[in-house]
Design a protein around this motif. Structure first.
Motif, PDB file in Angstrom:
ATOM      1  N   PRO A 235     -16.913 -34.151  -5.510  1.00 38.01           N
ATOM      2  CA  PRO A 235     -17.985 -34.975  -6.094  1.00 38.01           C
ATOM      3  C   PRO A 235     -18.966 -34.197  -6.954  1.00 38.01           C
ATOM      4  O   PRO A 235     -19.615 -34.785  -7.826  1.00 38.01           O
ATOM      5  CB  PRO A 235     -18.678 -35.571  -4.866  1.00 38.01           C
ATOM      6  N   VAL A 236     -19.091 -32.881  -6.755  1.00 35.74           N
ATOM      7  CA  VAL A 236     -20.034 -32.088  -7.539  1.00 35.74           C
ATOM      8  C   VAL A 236     -19.623 -32.047  -9.015  1.00 35.74           C
ATOM      9  O   VAL A 236     -20.463 -31.909  -9.899  1.00 35.74           O
ATOM     10  CB  VAL A 236     -20.135 -30.660  -6.958  1.00 35.74           C
ATOM     11  N   SER A 237     -18.345 -32.194  -9.295  1.00 36.46           N
ATOM     12  CA  SER A 237     -17.845 -32.059 -10.665  1.00 36.46           C
ATOM     13  C   SER A 237     -18.383 -33.121 -11.607  1.00 36.46           C
ATOM     14  O   SER A 237     -18.391 -32.923 -12.823  1.00 36.46           O
ATOM     15  CB  SER A 237     -16.314 -32.091 -10.673  1.00 36.46           C
ATOM     16  N   ILE A 238     -18.851 -34.253 -11.085  1.00 37.59           N
ATOM     17  CA  ILE A 238     -19.366 -35.313 -11.964  1.00 37.59           C
ATOM     18  C   ILE A 238     -20.885 -35.269 -12.099  1.00 37.59           C
ATOM     19  O   ILE A 238     -21.468 -36.137 -12.752  1.00 37.59           O
ATOM     20  CB  ILE A 238     -18.930 -36.719 -11.490  1.00 37.59           C
ATOM     21  N   VAL A 239     -21.532 -34.264 -11.518  1.00 43.08           N
ATOM     22  CA  VAL A 239     -22.992 -34.144 -11.615  1.00 43.08           C
ATOM     23  C   VAL A 239     -23.463 -34.076 -13.072  1.00 43.08           C
ATOM     24  O   VAL A 239     -24.446 -34.746 -13.431  1.00 43.08           O
ATOM     25  CB  VAL A 239     -23.494 -32.934 -10.808  1.00 43.08           C
TER      26      VAL A 239
END
Length: 328
Positions: A235-239
């Protein structure tokens, strides 16, 4: 037997998180109470996870006593989504021939659907033969063994624009994408995800840099759903995309919407406070919370806590970070 024990342990963990959330002084909303309980047996995590599984697990939140009620509820929602197996379907229903100056090529319309969902969850993109060809060439550099028996449609010297050839390629590219998505390492690879999202993100960030915030926001909101489904384990990749949406809403004077997407981004950075977007996002959220009359003291405390642990360094603003994305 090992899978049953592991599944039981996971179920006990989820029940513990549920009890923590329920015992909080702030009650969950009716929508949260009415959410169906996840089927724990639908996705059993392997006892010996592969390399990318290890990376994925480090990017997810873990429940602890310092988490607020809202963060616990977000964690609970993420756990339910992780348990539900997500599959995507690829369809190529139509094409169009583009003539641009001295070049002529076919654009293939790709519809990406989530299984068990309605049309509201679909994503629509367009790619040309050369885009597929570049993807295949890039994947061969890293996944030559996996693609050893995969046949890629060759370019012909003549007849590329006949109805027969175009229809053959439509079917071939559809099968090609489905095959790639069926391969665990490939479907999670940056090269595959970039093929499906990068052109749209490049256009969106170009609009953002040019001050066309409405157009940039329109594209970003279209691509964020696909990004979430493709990178569900990380989920961090879409920050960065979430933060770009915050910037657009803020500059369009939509503080409530900016704050909403900022909360989504912050929830993904709870255990990643060293992330380059963390402090600029916190500073923006403090400004938005003050403007909206929301509690900004807890955000201010997090900012001060970070400053006491880190050496003072120059930090870009959220907008300065956003305009630097996808610059070639």
């Amino acid at each position: 037997m090992d899978q049953d024990l592991h599944c039981t342990a996971e179920k006990e963990l989820l029940e513990a998180v549920s009890r923590i959330t329920t015992s909080s002084t702030t009650s969950p909303s009716d929508e949260e109470e009415n959410q169906p309980k996840p089927d724990i047996s639908c996705q059993v995590r392997k006892e010996n996870p592969e390399k990318d599984d290890t990376q994925d697990s480090s990017a997810t939140l873990s429940p602890n006593s310092s988490m607020t009620t809202k963060e616990l509820q977000e964690y609970w929602r993420n756990e339910k989504r992780q348990c539900k197996q997500i599959k995507l379907l690829f369809e190529i229903p139509s094409t169009r021939i583009v003539e641009h100056h001295l070049s002529k090529y076919v654009m293939y319309k790709i519809i990406i659907l989530q299984t068990g969902s309605f049309d509201s969850n679909k994503s629509v993109i367009e790619r040309r033969y050369s885009d597929f060809e570049k993807l295949h060439r890039n994947l061969l550099e890293e996944f030559s063994e996996e693609l050893e028996d995969v046949t890629f449609p060759k370019k012909t010297l003549t007849g590329n624009f006949t109805e027969e050839i175009i229809n053959e390629r439509k079917l071939a590219f559809k099968d090609y994408l489905r095959l790639l998505y069926s391969m665990k390492y490939i479907k999670r690879s940056k090269k595959f995800i970039d093929f499906l999202t990068r052109p749209e993100l490049q256009e969106a960030y170009g609009c953002l840099r040019g001050g066309q915030y409405t157009k940039a926001l329109e594209i970003l909101l279209e691509v964020i759903g696909l990004q979430e489904r493709l990178t569900r384990g990380n989920p961090v990749s879409i920050v960065p995309t979430l933060c770009a949406i915050v910037v657009c809403h803020k500059d369009l004077e939509n503080p409530a919407s900016a704050f909403e997407y900022g909360e989504k981004a912050l929830s993904r950075l709870h255990v990643h406070t060293s992330h380059r977007y963390y402090i600029p996002l916190l500073e923006t959220m403090i400004t938005l919370a003050y403007e909206l009359g929301k509690d900004f003291l807890s955000l201010q405390d997090k900012l001060e806590e970070w400053k006491t642990k880190k050496d003072p360094i120059r930090v870009f603003t959220l907008k300065e970070l956003a305009v630097r994305e996808y610059i070639q």
